[in-house]
Design an enzyme around this catalytic site. Structure first.
Site, mmCIF file in Angstrom:
data_model
loop_
_atom_site.group_PDB
_atom_site.id
_atom_site.type_symbol
_atom_site.label_atom_id
_atom_site.label_comp_id
_atom_site.label_asym_id
_atom_site.label_seq_id
_atom_site.Cartn_x
_atom_site.Cartn_y
_atom_site.Cartn_z
ATOM 1 N N PRO A 25 0.786 -1.244 0.000
ATOM 2 C CA PRO A 25 0.000 0.000 0.000
ATOM 3 C C PRO A 25 0.815 1.289 0.000
ATOM 4 O O PRO A 25 0.748 2.080 0.951
ATOM 5 C CB PRO A 25 -0.837 -0.135 1.265
ATOM 6 N N CYS A 26 1.533 1.552 -1.070
ATOM 7 C CA CYS A 26 2.267 2.817 -1.145
ATOM 8 C C CYS A 26 1.309 4.001 -1.289
ATOM 9 O O CYS A 26 1.722 5.153 -1.130
ATOM 10 C CB CYS A 26 3.275 2.791 -2.295
ATOM 11 N N HIS A 27 0.026 3.722 -1.546
ATOM 12 C CA HIS A 27 -0.954 4.810 -1.624
ATOM 13 C C HIS A 27 -1.215 5.431 -0.252
ATOM 14 O O HIS A 27 -1.835 6.491 -0.164
ATOM 15 C CB HIS A 27 -2.271 4.310 -2.234
#
Length: 281
Positions: A243-245
């Site tokens: 989850p780099c978001h």
């Protein structure tokens, strides 16, 4: 696929709201932007997100990101304590990491056979490439982009077979029913040891929570490597699952996203609504 089409409509609406949140756009203004009647748009938005467009606005503005950061919710220590399990999230306990050796990484796919396929998700089309070990690439497919040409640019020495692998099917099922899979989804990560350490750290960030680049640097015991951490996050090969978001700038601003800032707002907004609905239930 109707769900994907609706996802695109919601994504466009989110973009408009984010760009104009200071003026608090009305339901009529947003629905006109996506070329729907306000009644149809209101019903569609509520059906997809579980809240009205006006309520949704409260969760995706930059001010909300700042609030999460400055209230301490962005530190990894907090993330460990408030971690959620259930809909809208894949925790690291449901994902197993396999990583290739530095030598294998440098070969750029030489001798590697990858299964690949394009699937639909609420956030857009995804191309998934899977080795014998697990998913090695998962990217949102931009419009007019060939999936095979994209993969060949990443793995120029690999051979490709167009079919969906075992773990790719699990991802597709997850986006269909939002149920955490009973078995682990295995990721076959191909990067430097530093990159893999950053990607593993991201898996500890719960849904609807935000961390700054500095938090990730501290989590891997390299507090002075903030810039290098940012570069590694930008090279994340597994969209959504890693989850780099959920990473924002130290100032609390959302910052960029490898697959587009609008998609970052879309995913985080969706996760915020899931969290809110879980707390209300």
């Amino acid at each position: 696929m109707e769900k994907t089409y609706h996802g695109h409509i919601i994504e466009r609406a989110i973009h408009y709201i984010v760009e104009n949140y200071r003026s608090q756009p009305s339901l009529e203004e947003v629905s006109k932007h996506v070329h729907l009647s306000k009644y149809h748009f209101q019903r569609l938005f509520h059906e997809w997100a579980g809240v009205t467009p006006k309520q949704f606005l409260q969760y995706i503005t930059v001010e909300h990101a700042k609030k999460c950061l400055y209230e301490g919710q962005s530190t990894l220590a907090t993330a460990y304590e408030v971690g959620l399990s259930g809909n809208g999230r894949l925790h690291d306990m449901f994902i197993k990491i396999e990583s290739c050796t530095p030598g294998e990484f440098q070969k750029r796919g030489e001798g590697l056979v990858l299964k690949y396929q394009v699937i639909d998700s609420p956030f857009g089309k995804l191309v998934i490439a899977e080795s014998d070990l697990g998913i090695t690439q998962m990217e949102f497919l931009k419009e007019n982009t060939s999936p095979i040409e994209l993969l060949e640019s990443i793995f120029p020495e690999a051979c490709f077979r167009q079919e969906l692998g075992t773990y790719g099917q699990m991802v597709r099922d997850y986006f269909t029913n939002w149920k955490i899979p009973e078995k682990q989804i295995v990721l076959d990560l191909r990067g430097t040891p530093f990159q893999v350490s950053v990607w593993k750290a991201l898996l500890s960030v719960p849904s609807a929570q935000f961390v700054a680049y500095g938090d990730i640097a501290k989590a891997i015991n390299k507090p002075n490597a903030v810039r290098a951490v940012g570069t590694a996050i930008g090279k994340n090969p597994i969209a959504y699952l890693i989850p780099c978001h959920r990473v924002i700038r130290e100032t609390g601003e959302m910052g960029g996203y490898g697959w587009g800032k609008d998609k970052k707002y879309l995913i985080n907004g969706f996760e915020n609504v899931q969290l809110r609905n879980k707390r209300i239930a």
